[in-house]
Structure formats: structure tokens, C-alpha cells
Scaffold this motif. Sequence first.
Motif, short mmCIF file in Angstrom:
data_model
loop_
_atom_site.label_atom_id
_atom_site.label_comp_id
_atom_site.label_asym_id
_atom_site.label_seq_id
_atom_site.Cartn_x
_atom_site.Cartn_y
_atom_site.Cartn_z
N ALA A 66 0.84 -1.26 -0.01
CA ALA A 66 0.14 0.13 0.09
C ALA A 66 1.04 1.35 0.05
O ALA A 66 0.84 2.28 -0.77
CB ALA A 66 -1.03 -0.15 1.16
N LEU A 67 1.81 1.19 0.95
CA LEU A 67 2.95 2.28 0.95
C LEU A 67 3.63 2.71 -0.23
O LEU A 67 3.77 3.52 -0.96
CB LEU A 67 3.79 2.02 2.07
CG LEU A 67 3.21 2.52 3.54
CD1 LEU A 67 4.02 2.11 4.69
CD2 LEU A 67 2.63 3.85 3.79
N ARG A 68 4.12 1.15 -0.71
CA ARG A 68 4.91 1.50 -2.22
C ARG A 68 4.12 2.04 -3.14
O ARG A 68 4.83 2.90 -3.95
CB ARG A 68 5.21 0.09 -2.38
CG ARG A 68 6.56 0.33 -3.41
CD ARG A 68 6.77 -0.95 -4.40
NE ARG A 68 5.52 -1.45 -4.72
CZ ARG A 68 5.02 -1.15 -6.04
NH1 ARG A 68 5.69 0.00 -6.67
NH2 ARG A 68 3.83 -1.29 -6.67
N TYR A 70 1.39 3.83 -3.32
CA TYR A 70 1.07 5.17 -2.88
C TYR A 70 2.16 6.28 -3.46
O TYR A 70 2.04 7.03 -4.13
CB TYR A 70 0.74 5.64 -1.48
CG TYR A 70 0.51 6.92 -0.88
CD1 TYR A 70 -0.57 7.56 -1.05
CD2 TYR A 70 1.58 7.41 -0.64
CE1 TYR A 70 -0.62 8.65 -0.85
CE2 TYR A 70 1.63 9.16 -0.30
CZ TYR A 70 0.35 9.54 -0.17
OH TYR A 70 -0.01 11.01 0.13
N TRP B 97 15.31 2.52 -1.00
CA TRP B 97 14.41 3.89 -0.53
C TRP B 97 15.37 4.80 0.01
O TRP B 97 14.86 5.82 -0.21
CB TRP B 97 13.38 3.22 0.64
CG TRP B 97 12.24 2.26 -0.08
CD1 TRP B 97 11.94 1.26 0.03
CD2 TRP B 97 11.12 3.12 -0.46
NE1 TRP B 97 10.77 0.77 -0.58
CE2 TRP B 97 10.01 2.02 -0.93
CE3 TRP B 97 10.70 4.46 -1.05
CZ2 TRP B 97 8.84 2.26 -1.54
CZ3 TRP B 97 9.40 4.51 -1.59
CH2 TRP B 97 8.63 3.51 -2.08
N ILE B 155 9.55 4.42 5.14
CA ILE B 155 9.41 3.15 4.54
C ILE B 155 10.85 2.45 4.63
O ILE B 155 10.80 1.24 5.13
CB ILE B 155 8.89 3.20 3.07
CG1 ILE B 155 7.69 3.80 2.93
CG2 ILE B 155 9.13 1.90 2.37
CD1 ILE B 155 7.18 4.11 1.59
N TRP B 158 11.47 1.52 8.43
CA TRP B 158 10.52 0.35 8.72
C TRP B 158 11.19 -0.91 8.23
O TRP B 158 11.30 -1.83 8.94
CB TRP B 158 9.18 0.63 8.19
CG TRP B 158 8.23 -0.60 8.42
CD1 TRP B 158 7.97 -1.22 9.43
CD2 TRP B 158 7.06 -1.39 7.39
NE1 TRP B 158 7.03 -2.22 9.49
CE2 TRP B 158 6.60 -2.17 8.31
CE3 TRP B 158 7.03 -0.83 6.01
CZ2 TRP B 158 5.80 -3.03 7.51
CZ3 TRP B 158 6.05 -1.71 5.62
CH2 TRP B 158 5.34 -3.02 6.19
N LYS B 237 -0.38 5.19 8.85
CA LYS B 237 -1.36 5.34 7.74
C LYS B 237 -1.51 6.71 7.07
O LYS B 237 -1.91 7.27 6.16
CB LYS B 237 -2.57 4.81 8.02
CG LYS B 237 -2.60 3.37 7.78
CD LYS B 237 -3.43 2.89 6.72
CE LYS B 237 -3.15 1.46 5.94
NZ LYS B 237 -4.08 0.46 6.61
N LEU B 239 0.79 8.47 6.65
CA LEU B 239 1.72 8.55 5.59
C LEU B 239 1.01 8.65 4.24
O LEU B 239 1.52 9.17 3.32
CB LEU B 239 2.59 7.43 5.56
CG LEU B 239 3.87 7.47 6.40
CD1 LEU B 239 4.68 6.02 6.17
CD2 LEU B 239 4.89 8.60 6.20
N MET B 240 -0.18 8.00 4.31
CA MET B 240 -1.05 7.94 2.82
C MET B 240 -1.98 9.18 2.76
O MET B 240 -2.81 9.06 1.93
CB MET B 240 -1.48 6.66 2.75
CG MET B 240 -0.46 5.79 2.31
SD MET B 240 -1.01 3.98 2.00
CE MET B 240 -1.21 3.11 3.33
N GLY B 248 -3.31 11.69 -2.89
CA GLY B 248 -2.15 10.81 -3.42
C GLY B 248 -1.59 11.19 -4.86
O GLY B 248 -0.95 10.26 -5.36
#
Lengths: 116, 256
Positions: A66-68, A70, B97, B155, B158, B237, B239-240, B248
Motif C-alpha cells: 500500500a505504501l509503495r 502510494y 528507498w 518506509i 521500517w 497510515k 503517511l498516505m 495521493g
Amino acid sequence: MVGYKVITSAVRAEGTKWRGFADTVNKVTPVVTNATLGPTAFFVGDPITLAVSVFNASALSDTYEALRSYVEGALKGAATEFDQIDGALQKTAQLYDQAEEITEIDLTQIYGTPPR
Amino acid sequence: MDTPFNPFGPAGPEEITGPLDDLFRKVEAKIKEIIDKYNAGVRHINDWKYVLGPAMIWISEGLQKIRDGLDKVVKMVQYAVEHHTPVVSLIVQSFNWQDHVQKDMSKMVGSVETPADPNLAYWEGGGADAYEKRAEKQREAVEAIGAQGGKADAISSWLMTIAKLNVNFMTGLVEMVANFLGALVEAALDGATVINLPFAVKDLAGAIGGLVTDAIKRLGAIANQVMDTLSNIRDAKSLMVDSRLPGGQWPQAVNL
């Protein structure tokens, strides 16, 4: 005060800068596109033998995905936008050259009208 | 697995994958030794089973316990080996990343605001204002992805936390396998006398049972820690949801 010619060349150079940003984003986006990870990638421990019922590999990979995606989705528009800013600045410089002054130009010709 | 001291954190994936590879090599070598040692013990017992007579019932019970422990260890090692390569890819992506998303984007942040030609500062009026406003929105979007604490950074961190928990897990698994082998060597079933065999099997069964249970408890706690990282990133979340990236999407500067 410098003349408009100096300014128009600075505006053109500014546009070229954004083309460079578009190149950078075009390198970054595929990295994100290819950064997918399956559920097996998150833990080397065998949850059954370890008897950890809370362990959920797909919850990990789904959240990651989901993060990737996004970030990938957001970046996809960036290169287009940067190229368009370059285009807008080149057009600005051109209009200034035609008008032989730097104040009065129709900005909707350059940037369009944002959707309502 | 001596890695040089690096005050700036890991420089590349190999600083994590290297030690991890070492742990895998150790675990695979030791599990082979364990299986050989166990089989040698069983062969030795079988050679003497008629002499051991009724004591064989007692011995079989103990052997079964040892075998149960062995099965668990072998299963864990096999599972880990199957997940070695995928976890390496997680480590590689964590660095991607950081090195190929966060760093490249953050380099852009400063240059958005610095004019390519200083004479741009003489540009004034509606055209200049329109550009500056748009440039600011673009800079904010670049920051959302690439700044310290931005999405790429979050990311990457994490994944790095998970990578390190996997290294901890493998360190624990190596320890477990080493202890298992140590217990087998100490019991020396393959060299025990007929008189001593029943006692050696009984002691070994007790030792193995204890060390396997303890190790599974410790290693299971690491599995829980991996799941806990999920609740941290889920807080993210948020984050989105980011006004700098409306819906987005990258913010539009030009609508032609």
C-alpha cells in the motif's frame, strides 16, 4: 535594474532546471516500481513451529505494498509536471520577448485554468 | 562476522546481508553436524538393542523426545533457509528507498528554491508570483517524499527495523542450534557404554526438551516484535494522507 533580456534568459535557465528534475524523477520512479516485496520477504522465522498465531506475513506485505504503490502513484505525475513547468517557463520567456516588457502577459496562456 | 565500525550507519546492503549470510552458513553447518551426531547415536543404540533388552522401552521414549526436538530445529532451519533470499531482497529494498529515492529527491528540495540563474531575482510581477507559488507547492511535494522523515525515509526505516529483527532471529537460531549440538556432544550417545546408555538418553532428552522450549519462546518473541513494527507503520497510515500530495497525486502546476 537589468534589462528584460537578462531576465528572460534567467527564466529560460530556470525552465531547464525543471527538465533536470524530471530526469531525476524518471530515475527514481522505476526504483519504486521495482521495490515490490512478497510475503516471504519479511521474516525468516517459521510461525508454525514458533507457535506465534499473531504472525501474519500478508499483513506485512499488504501494508508495504500500500505504501509503495502510494509513493509510486504520487511520483508518476511528477515528471509530467516538471516537464510542463519547463514548458511554461520557456513560453513565459518567449512571450516576454514578443512583448518587449516583463509585466503584462496572459498567465492562463501559460498555466491554463485549474479545474474546479 | 567482524564488520568495521561505522558511525554513520550501514553504508550498503552488504553490511546487513554479509552478517546474515554468515549466520546462515553457521546454522546450516551445525544442523548437518547435529543430524550426523544424532544418527550416530541411534546407530550405536541399534547395535546394542538386544543387549539393552527391556531398557530399550525406556530408551525409545527418550529418543522420541530428542527426535521431537530435532524435528522442530530442522523445520525452523529449513524455513529460514527458504526465506533467506527473500529477506535479502527486503534489505536491498530498504537501502534503495534510502539511497535511490530519499537522497535523490531530497537533493531536489534545495535546488527548487535556488534559481538556476541569480538574475531570476529581478523577475517581478504577476508572472514571477505565479511561478513562485507553483514552485513552492512542487517543493512541498518533493519534501513529502524525500525529506528526512518523509515517506521514503519512513518506509526505509521500517524495512531496516524488520531486517535487524531478522538478524536477531538468526543470531538466536544459531545459538539454539549450537546449544543443541553441544548437548548431543556432551551426551556422546555414540560412545556410551551399554550400562550408561539409558541414563545418557534420559539426560539428553531432558536437556533438549528444555533448550528447545526456551529457544522457541525467545525466538517467538522476535516474531511478535516483527508484527509490532506493523502497528508503528500503521500509525503512519497518515503517511498516505498528505495535503502536499492531494488525493495521493502529484500537485498540478500547469493545467493546459
